[in-house]
Design a protein around this motif. Structure first.
Motif, PDB file in Angstrom:
ATOM      1  N   THR A  28       0.835  -1.206   0.000  1.00 25.70           N
ATOM      2  CA  THR A  28       0.000   0.000   0.000  1.00 25.70           C
ATOM      3  C   THR A  28       0.866   1.250   0.000  1.00 25.70           C
ATOM      4  O   THR A  28       0.595   2.210  -0.734  1.00 25.70           O
ATOM      5  N   LYS A  29       1.920   1.235   0.794  1.00 22.10           N
ATOM      6  CA  LYS A  29       2.815   2.399   0.853  1.00 22.10           C
ATOM      7  C   LYS A  29       3.513   2.612  -0.485  1.00 22.10           C
ATOM      8  O   LYS A  29       3.581   3.747  -0.988  1.00 22.10           O
ATOM      9  N   VAL A  30       4.031   1.539  -1.069  1.00 18.12           N
ATOM     10  CA  VAL A  30       4.729   1.663  -2.354  1.00 18.12           C
ATOM     11  C   VAL A  30       3.783   2.178  -3.426  1.00 18.12           C
ATOM     12  O   VAL A  30       4.095   3.116  -4.172  1.00 18.12           O
ATOM     13  N   LEU A  31       2.600   1.574  -3.528  1.00 20.87           N
ATOM     14  CA  LEU A  31       1.645   1.990  -4.561  1.00 20.87           C
ATOM     15  C   LEU A  31       1.216   3.442  -4.374  1.00 20.87           C
ATOM     16  O   LEU A  31       1.184   4.223  -5.335  1.00 20.87           O
ATOM     17  N   THR A  32       0.886   3.814  -3.145  1.00 24.03           N
ATOM     18  CA  THR A  32       0.420   5.183  -2.894  1.00 24.03           C
ATOM     19  C   THR A  32       1.477   6.195  -3.287  1.00 24.03           C
ATOM     20  O   THR A  32       1.175   7.215  -3.932  1.00 24.03           O
ATOM     21  N   ASN A  33       2.719   5.934  -2.945  1.00 20.30           N
ATOM     22  CA  ASN A  33       3.767   6.893  -3.269  1.00 20.30           C
ATOM     23  C   ASN A  33       4.099   6.908  -4.761  1.00 20.30           C
ATOM     24  O   ASN A  33       4.457   7.959  -5.308  1.00 20.30           O
ATOM     25  N   LEU A  34       3.947   5.780  -5.433  1.00 16.93           N
ATOM     26  CA  LEU A  34       4.095   5.779  -6.891  1.00 16.93           C
ATOM     27  C   LEU A  34       3.004   6.637  -7.535  1.00 16.93           C
ATOM     28  O   LEU A  34       3.256   7.387  -8.489  1.00 16.93           O
ATOM     29  N   CYS A  35       1.789   6.548  -7.012  1.00 18.80           N
ATOM     30  CA  CYS A  35       0.691   7.370  -7.531  1.00 18.80           C
ATOM     31  C   CYS A  35       0.939   8.852  -7.257  1.00 18.80           C
ATOM     32  O   CYS A  35       0.668   9.707  -8.119  1.00 18.80           O
ATOM     33  N   LEU A  36       1.467   9.162  -6.081  1.00 22.39           N
ATOM     34  CA  LEU A  36       1.777  10.562  -5.768  1.00 22.39           C
ATOM     35  C   LEU A  36       2.840  11.102  -6.713  1.00 22.39           C
ATOM     36  O   LEU A  36       2.761  12.260  -7.153  1.00 22.39           O
ATOM     37  N   ASP A  37       3.831  10.274  -7.020  1.00 23.01           N
ATOM     38  CA  ASP A  37       4.852  10.700  -7.991  1.00 23.01           C
ATOM     39  C   ASP A  37       4.216  11.029  -9.341  1.00 23.01           C
ATOM     40  O   ASP A  37       4.601  12.006  -9.997  1.00 23.01           O
ATOM     41  N   ARG A  38       3.248  10.212  -9.755  1.00 19.46           N
ATOM     42  CA  ARG A  38       2.567  10.464 -11.028  1.00 19.46           C
ATOM     43  C   ARG A  38       1.770  11.762 -10.969  1.00 19.46           C
ATOM     44  O   ARG A  38       1.771  12.546 -11.921  1.00 19.46           O
ATOM     45  N   LEU A  39       1.076  11.994  -9.867  1.00 19.28           N
ATOM     46  CA  LEU A  39       0.274  13.207  -9.743  1.00 19.28           C
ATOM     47  C   LEU A  39       1.147  14.464  -9.727  1.00 19.28           C
ATOM     48  O   LEU A  39       0.718  15.533 -10.170  1.00 19.28           O
ATOM     49  N   ARG A  40       2.342  14.322  -9.216  1.00 18.14           N
ATOM     50  CA  ARG A  40       3.244  15.477  -9.116  1.00 18.14           C
ATOM     51  C   ARG A  40       4.068  15.697 -10.373  1.00 18.14           C
ATOM     52  O   ARG A  40       4.730  16.719 -10.506  1.00 18.14           O
ATOM     53  N   SER A  41       4.042  14.751 -11.291  1.00 12.07           N
ATOM     54  CA  SER A  41       4.882  14.851 -12.473  1.00 12.07           C
ATOM     55  C   SER A  41       4.458  16.021 -13.350  1.00 12.07           C
ATOM     56  O   SER A  41       3.293  16.427 -13.365  1.00 12.07           O
ATOM     57  N   ALA A  42       5.396  16.549 -14.098  1.00 10.96           N
ATOM     58  CA  ALA A  42       5.111  17.680 -14.978  1.00 10.96           C
ATOM     59  C   ALA A  42       4.067  17.300 -16.024  1.00 10.96           C
ATOM     60  O   ALA A  42       3.187  18.096 -16.364  1.00 10.96           O
ATOM     61  N   ARG A  43       4.155  16.072 -16.522  1.00 14.22           N
ATOM     62  CA  ARG A  43       3.193  15.630 -17.539  1.00 14.22           C
ATOM     63  C   ARG A  43       1.784  15.618 -16.984  1.00 14.22           C
ATOM     64  O   ARG A  43       0.839  16.099 -17.623  1.00 14.22           O
ATOM     65  N   ALA A  44       1.618  15.059 -15.778  1.00 14.09           N
ATOM     66  CA  ALA A  44       0.287  14.978 -15.179  1.00 14.09           C
ATOM     67  C   ALA A  44      -0.259  16.372 -14.892  1.00 14.09           C
ATOM     68  O   ALA A  44      -1.442  16.648 -15.142  1.00 14.09           O
ATOM     69  N   ARG A  45       0.575  17.245 -14.367  1.00  9.50           N
ATOM     70  CA  ARG A  45       0.111  18.613 -14.075  1.00  9.50           C
ATOM     71  C   ARG A  45      -0.325  19.300 -15.355  1.00  9.50           C
ATOM     72  O   ARG A  45      -1.332  20.013 -15.377  1.00  9.50           O
ATOM     73  N   HIS A  46       0.414  19.092 -16.435  1.00  8.24           N
ATOM     74  CA  HIS A  46       0.054  19.724 -17.703  1.00  8.24           C
ATOM     75  C   HIS A  46      -1.269  19.176 -18.230  1.00  8.24           C
ATOM     76  O   HIS A  46      -2.160  19.935 -18.627  1.00  8.24           O
ATOM     77  N   GLU A  47      -1.428  17.851 -18.221  1.00  6.78           N
ATOM     78  CA  GLU A  47      -2.637  17.245 -18.761  1.00  6.78           C
ATOM     79  C   GLU A  47      -3.864  17.659 -17.961  1.00  6.78           C
ATOM     80  O   GLU A  47      -4.921  17.971 -18.524  1.00  6.78           O
ATOM     81  N   ARG A  48      -3.740  17.682 -16.660  1.00  7.47           N
ATOM     82  CA  ARG A  48      -4.891  17.964 -15.822  1.00  7.47           C
ATOM     83  C   ARG A  48      -5.198  19.453 -15.766  1.00  7.47           C
ATOM     84  O   ARG A  48      -6.357  19.840 -15.612  1.00  7.47           O
ATOM     85  N   ALA A  49      -4.185  20.293 -15.939  1.00  2.28           N
ATOM     86  CA  ALA A  49      -4.412  21.730 -15.923  1.00  2.28           C
ATOM     87  C   ALA A  49      -4.856  22.254 -17.276  1.00  2.28           C
ATOM     88  O   ALA A  49      -5.336  23.374 -17.393  1.00  2.28           O
ATOM     89  N   ALA A  50      -4.716  21.445 -18.315  1.00  4.25           N
ATOM     90  CA  ALA A  50      -5.032  21.903 -19.672  1.00  4.25           C
ATOM     91  C   ALA A  50      -6.526  21.990 -19.934  1.00  4.25           C
ATOM     92  O   ALA A  50      -6.939  22.479 -20.976  1.00  4.25           O
ATOM     93  N   GLY A  51      -7.344  21.514 -18.993  1.00  2.00           N
ATOM     94  CA  GLY A  51      -8.783  21.634 -19.145  1.00  2.00           C
ATOM     95  C   GLY A  51      -9.418  20.583 -20.018  1.00  2.00           C
ATOM     96  O   GLY A  51     -10.561  20.736 -20.442  1.00  2.00           O
TER      97      GLY A  51
END
Length: 312
Positions: A57-80
């Motif tokens: 659970t700890k490994v998976l959660t932190n892998l997901c947090l890394d994805r949410l914090r990534s530049a690609r994810a921020r761009h895709e989600r902020a692009a509307g």
């Protein structure tokens, strides 16, 4: 890796996938995160792991947090142009649904609201509300203090509650009845029938079949009704885009009633309704093929009832 270690991981795969889906809002990304977790499990010194479920659970959660914090994810989600990926009822990735909080946490409305939270707030909210982890456990998973976990949970719940528009949870029969009335009104061409089914603060969001870069949005009952009527008005161009004349089914998607447009065995569009107090508080139209991929896989194994409209 021996078979016992593989079996131990597989026993928890569905739980990990449902956690990752709630954190990321994407089934494809959730599957990738689960696979990455498996690779970490494969490479780990497993004899030193006292509680495998907690470690995974700890490994998976932190892998997901890394994805949410990534530049690609921020761009895709902020692009509307981002909407959560819809899942058909019965999909194991939807995870626990014993409580109202668990069912609500996987609705498209709440998954969309979670985008307003910081990655850590989102993780705390999901772990607490959907999986009933204690704050001490969450603190260990996220490497924060127990007090910080409580503060994050308080802020997250407040932000989600402030963004919710509907009343209490609708029972399945009532929700389906509203969806059937919505479809009948949309197909009738009479916008006044639609307006009567919408709350005063209703909102609508559409991905425009993935043809544009941004989501399309409408507010007020009159504007939403006009959008719905225009969207449900059949034309030769729409039928060509869909690949035929769709049948219209009522189904349950992410715990909410939905209208599905189906050509053959393929869902070509979904309108997911957020229903409360007998009215539609919000709706999300999804027709981009990549966002319907997993739903289509499930639909081919599904046994739907007769369509509400045989040919649109």
């Amino acid at each position: 890796m021996d078979s016992t270690a593989v079996e131990r991981f597989e026993a928890g795969r569905d739980r990990l996938a449902s956690l990752a889906y709630r954190l990321l809002g994407s089934a494809a990304d959730a599957e990738d995160a689960v696979q990455d977790t498996f690779l970490r499990w494969q490479a780990a010194d497993r004899e030193r792991i006292e509680v495998p479920e907690a470690w995974l659970t700890k490994v998976l959660t932190n892998l997901c947090l890394d994805r949410l914090r990534s530049a690609r994810a921020r761009h895709e989600r902020a692009a509307g142009a981002w909407l959560p990926e819809p899942l058909l009822e019965g999909d194991q990735m939807l995870g626990p649904a014993d409580t109202f909080e668990q069912r609500e946490s996987v609705s498209l409305a709440v998954l969309t609201l979670l985008e307003r939270l910081s990655p850590v707030e989102r993780a705390v909210y999901v772990l607490r509300e959907a999986f009933s982890y204690r704050h001490a456990e969450i603190a260990g998973i996220l490497d924060i203090t127990e007090s910080a976990s409580q503060q994050h949970a308080h802020r997250a719940r407040a932000r989600v509650a402030a963004g919710r528009r509907r009343g209490g949870e609708a029972d399945p029969a009532s929700a389906r009845r509203v969806a059937e009335e919505f479809l009948a009104a949309a197909a009738s061409g009479r916008t006044e029938r639609l307006v009567a089914l919408l709350t005063d603060d209703v909102t609508a969001v559409s991905d425009g079949a993935g043809l544009g870069r941004r989501l399309l949005r409408w507010e007020t009952p009159e504007r939403v009704a006009s959008f719905v009527r225009a969207g449900f008005k059949p034309t030769p161009a729409k039928r060509r885009l869909a690949g035929g004349s769709p049948a219209m089914h009522i189904a349950v998607v992410n715990g909410c009633p939905a209208v599905l447009a189906v050509v053959g065995d393929r869902v070509v569009g979904a309108v997911v309704l957020d229903v409360g107090d007998g009215k539609v508080a919000s709706l999300r139209g999804i027709a981009a093929a990549d966002r319907l991929a997993r739903l289509n896989e499930a639909w081919r194994q599904y046994e739907p009832g007769a369509p509400v409209i045989d040919a649109w």
